[in-house]
Design a protein around this motif. Structure first.
Motif, PDB file in Angstrom:
ATOM      1  N   ALA A   1       0.826  -1.200   0.000  1.00 59.27           N
ATOM      2  CA  ALA A   1       0.000   0.000   0.000  1.00 59.27           C
ATOM      3  C   ALA A   1       0.864   1.254   0.000  1.00 59.27           C
ATOM      4  O   ALA A   1       0.573   2.233  -0.712  1.00 59.27           O
ATOM      5  CB  ALA A   1      -0.924  -0.016   1.218  1.00 59.27           C
ATOM      6  N   LEU A   2       1.945   1.249   0.775  1.00 60.89           N
ATOM      7  CA  LEU A   2       2.846   2.403   0.807  1.00 60.89           C
ATOM      8  C   LEU A   2       3.545   2.604  -0.537  1.00 60.89           C
ATOM      9  O   LEU A   2       3.719   3.733  -1.006  1.00 60.89           O
ATOM     10  CB  LEU A   2       3.886   2.212   1.922  1.00 60.89           C
ATOM     11  N   ILE A   3       3.940   1.506  -1.151  1.00 56.48           N
ATOM     12  CA  ILE A   3       4.625   1.602  -2.448  1.00 56.48           C
ATOM     13  C   ILE A   3       3.691   2.195  -3.498  1.00 56.48           C
ATOM     14  O   ILE A   3       4.082   3.086  -4.271  1.00 56.48           O
ATOM     15  CB  ILE A   3       5.122   0.210  -2.889  1.00 56.48           C
TER      16      ILE A   3
ATOM     17  N   GLY B   1       5.024   4.391 -11.686  1.00 54.44           N
ATOM     18  CA  GLY B   1       5.299   2.989 -11.416  1.00 54.44           C
ATOM     19  C   GLY B   1       6.653   2.710 -10.803  1.00 54.44           C
ATOM     20  O   GLY B   1       7.065   1.549 -10.701  1.00 54.44           O
ATOM     21  N   ARG B   2       7.359   3.761 -10.375  1.00 56.71           N
ATOM     22  CA  ARG B   2       8.700   3.563  -9.823  1.00 56.71           C
ATOM     23  C   ARG B   2       8.796   4.198  -8.437  1.00 56.71           C
ATOM     24  O   ARG B   2       8.105   5.179  -8.143  1.00 56.71           O
ATOM     25  CB  ARG B   2       9.759   4.158 -10.739  1.00 56.71           C
ATOM     26  N   VAL B   3       9.692   3.628  -7.618  1.00 60.83           N
ATOM     27  CA  VAL B   3       9.936   4.128  -6.263  1.00 60.83           C
ATOM     28  C   VAL B   3      11.434   4.231  -6.058  1.00 60.83           C
ATOM     29  O   VAL B   3      12.186   3.290  -6.364  1.00 60.83           O
ATOM     30  CB  VAL B   3       9.334   3.193  -5.190  1.00 60.83           C
TER      31      VAL B   3
END
Length: 216
Positions: free
Chosen positions: A25-27, A34-36
């Motif tokens: 959920a955090l991601i 679509g990137r972190v």
């Protein structure tokens, strides 16, 4: 679908799933196209490590299930067989636990063979006494009866003390000691035979318990 019990491995899986759900959920919330970034991901994991409301609720729920599981009666004593055998293992029961245990459970087969041969003809009578004790305790404790109730009963303790005295006398003789070592050291099909040290540990526990019961 019911919640997993404390005793099953699925309980741990359920807690892990809750943690994964929080991280996912955090991601999703922090992702851009679509990137972190790694730094953002590390901050998320740090947040999870400190705990969240959903994780706290899951942990508390599982803790309550564990508390209930461990407060239940430890087995249906009345349905078990061979209470006299269990009583005769009680003096060295602690040796059966560990990784590896000081005395592996498969080796109990040889011990029971020795008990059967050494305590005849009284063994069957003592077995009947143990069963009678369990029946009497069931009247008092009902489904809450545990093996600890049986082990602490004076009738069971007297039976154990009498049987161990017989064994101690036998082991004090040359033939008895030789027979003990011969039976206890027999090889098993699916397990290595007991070592001299393992056999000595059991003998020591039996004799120490016998002396303790005599003093009491």
């Amino acid at each position: 679908m019911s919640a997993p019990s404390c005793s099953g491995s699925r309980a741990c899986h359920a807690i892990s799933a809750t943690v994964i759900d929080v991280v996912q959920a955090l991601i999703r919330d922090r992702a851009i196209d679509g990137r972190v970034e790694v730094a953002d991901l590390e901050r998320m994991l740090s947040l999870v490590r400190r705990g969240t409301m959903s994780m706290d609720a899951a942990f508390l729920a599982q803790e309550e299930r564990c508390r209930k599981d461990h407060s239940r009666p430890k087995g249906n004593v009345g349905a078990r067989s061979n209470p006299f055998q269990r009583l005769m293992v009680r003096p060295f029961e602690h040796l059966l636990f560990g990784n590896p245990p000081p005395f592996p459970r498969p080796l109990l087969a040889n011990y029971f063979t020795f008990i059967e041969q050494a305590l005849e003809p009284e063994r069957d009578a003592w077995e009947k006494v143990c069963r009678a004790v369990i029946q009497a305790l069931l009247v008092v404790h009902g489904n809450n009866l545990t093996w600890d109730h049986f082990y602490s009963d004076q009738r069971a303790l007297k039976t154990l003390g009498t049987a161990l005295t017989r064994i101690a006398r036998l082991l004090s003789t040359h033939d008895g000691a030789r027979h003990w070592q011969e039976i206890m050291g027999r090889p098993l099909v699916d397990h290595p035979s007991a070592t001299l040290e393992q056999v000595a540990l059991v003998r020591q526990a039996l004799l120490e318990t016998q002396r303790g019961l005599n003093v009491a």
